[in-house]
Enzyme design. Sequence first.
Site, PDB file in Angstrom:
ATOM      1  N   THR A  27       1.659   7.214   2.130  1.00  0.00           N
ATOM      2  CA  THR A  27       2.781   7.917   2.573  1.00  0.00           C
ATOM      3  C   THR A  27       4.098   8.382   1.815  1.00  0.00           C
ATOM      4  O   THR A  27       4.958   7.494   0.683  1.00  0.00           O
ATOM      5  CB  THR A  27       3.369   6.884   3.698  1.00  0.00           C
ATOM      6  OG1 THR A  27       1.858   6.555   4.419  1.00  0.00           O
ATOM      7  CG2 THR A  27       4.035   8.022   4.718  1.00  0.00           C
ATOM      8  N   GLU A  71      -0.607   3.201  10.483  1.00  0.00           N
ATOM      9  CA  GLU A  71      -1.857   3.790   9.628  1.00  0.00           C
ATOM     10  C   GLU A  71      -2.999   4.394  10.487  1.00  0.00           C
ATOM     11  O   GLU A  71      -3.733   3.746  10.935  1.00  0.00           O
ATOM     12  CB  GLU A  71      -2.725   2.571  10.533  1.00  0.00           C
ATOM     13  CG  GLU A  71      -1.544   0.723   9.876  1.00  0.00           C
ATOM     14  CD  GLU A  71      -2.596   0.582   8.581  1.00  0.00           C
ATOM     15  OE1 GLU A  71      -3.162   0.967   7.732  1.00  0.00           O
ATOM     16  OE2 GLU A  71      -2.597  -0.297   7.741  1.00  0.00           O
ATOM     17  N   PHE A 121       0.787  -0.866   0.444  1.00  0.00           N
ATOM     18  CA  PHE A 121       0.119   0.132  -0.210  1.00  0.00           C
ATOM     19  C   PHE A 121       0.843   1.248   0.302  1.00  0.00           C
ATOM     20  O   PHE A 121       1.744   1.058   0.876  1.00  0.00           O
ATOM     21  CB  PHE A 121      -1.175  -0.528   1.450  1.00  0.00           C
ATOM     22  CG  PHE A 121      -1.890   1.378   1.426  1.00  0.00           C
ATOM     23  CD1 PHE A 121      -3.187   1.198   0.527  1.00  0.00           C
ATOM     24  CD2 PHE A 121      -2.009   2.219   2.067  1.00  0.00           C
ATOM     25  CE1 PHE A 121      -3.935   1.777   0.699  1.00  0.00           C
ATOM     26  CE2 PHE A 121      -2.935   2.892   2.224  1.00  0.00           C
ATOM     27  CZ  PHE A 121      -3.927   2.860   1.450  1.00  0.00           C
ATOM     28  N   GLN A 126       4.379  -8.908  45.726  1.00  0.00           N
ATOM     29  CA  GLN A 126       3.171  -7.711  45.077  1.00  0.00           C
ATOM     30  C   GLN A 126       2.939  -6.864  44.154  1.00  0.00           C
ATOM     31  O   GLN A 126       2.051  -6.581  43.413  1.00  0.00           O
ATOM     32  CB  GLN A 126       2.278  -7.429  47.158  1.00  0.00           C
ATOM     33  CG  GLN A 126       1.276  -6.399  46.282  1.00  0.00           C
ATOM     34  CD  GLN A 126       0.326  -5.619  48.145  1.00  0.00           C
ATOM     35  OE1 GLN A 126       1.004  -4.648  48.203  1.00  0.00           O
ATOM     36  NE2 GLN A 126      -0.284  -6.288  47.911  1.00  0.00           N
TER      37      GLN A 126
END
Length: 386
Positions: free
Chosen positions: A126, A365, A123, A280
């Site tokens: 850009t 994207e 694609f 923890q």
Amino acid sequence: MDFSLNDHQKLIRDTVRQFVEAEVRPTVKQRDREEKFPVAEIRKIATLGCCGMMMPEEWGGPGLDTISYVLMLEEVARVDAAMATSLSVTNSAVQVPLLAFGTDAQKKKYLGRLASGEILGAFCLTEAQAGSDAAAIQARATRTGDSIYKLQGTKTWVTNGSVAGVFIVFAKTDPAAGGKGISAFLVEPTFTGFQAGRHEDKMGQRCSPSLEIIFNDCEVPVENRLGEEGQGLKIALSALDGGRIGIAALSVGLAQGALDEAVKYAKERRAFGKNIADFQAIQWMFADMHMEIEAARALLYQAAWLKDSNPMRLGTAASRAKLYASEMANSVAAKAVQIHGSVGYSRETDVERMYRDARVLTIYEGTSEIQRMIIARELLQRSNAA
């Protein structure tokens, strides 16, 4: 509301998971170091139908739903985000607009080969001076006679640029018309005037090639124009909607992979006489990571479901999923490195690669900033209408 997967979707998820564990995980670390595209791995996963999942059977695909597609991307990205990016581009950014806007002759020529994995798609939108502002592209397409367009310009950051067999290229056929003067073209790398340029030396996703593509009076037959003149921006934006769902899936998969690696390490690593998973501070990080992944997965599945069931209601769902999931993946990958401590900074660990691979998720994207603009714009419009 039923969020459960059906049996077929579970089968796809489990089959792809088994495949990537057996065929992709053993090679990913070395391929990342060598910037080696997963040729053999793509060829093998294509036999599972993963190179054209959403294509109807008449055009060579299995005709699956978007949920099945994002499940596939999740599982691939859990092990190799770069490979998932390449699959996302060829599946969504290329095949979906070709199916929606292509002529029967174009579909017959390209869709079957793309769906089978015989060729991959790329694609080309850009440019160096046109990223988020797609209407600002400078590439030109000039019609010469009745049968040829000549493309002039340079595209950057073209995923699959060195391995694709067909490129969707956007160029201005009417520069005076701005965004309304952009048209789309199906270009093959064998066309006269097509040239592969500089290969980007990237931080992450190094197995997914990103190239500069140069068009020097590249000759494109008129029958290779995708859609009508001036439809290019519409085609590009429609492709990006689906692409954002894909990147959200990729983000969720990468984050899940990072969490899995962190849990495994914490159960093995000992400090102060016990496993660090018993502390923890570590458990709270796990709780936050798991919660963020599940929230992103819910946004992702909602967008995928809307795309199939009611596309007119998709709205900003793709942007919401992409924005939250990509930001989440960066956060989760960073925590996974922190849990590993100094070894997490070593190239010997998977989380180091995942941390690098995650960084681009908030950029390509459509950047996080663009997604926020899209979401806010719809929110304000809805408020005005009320």
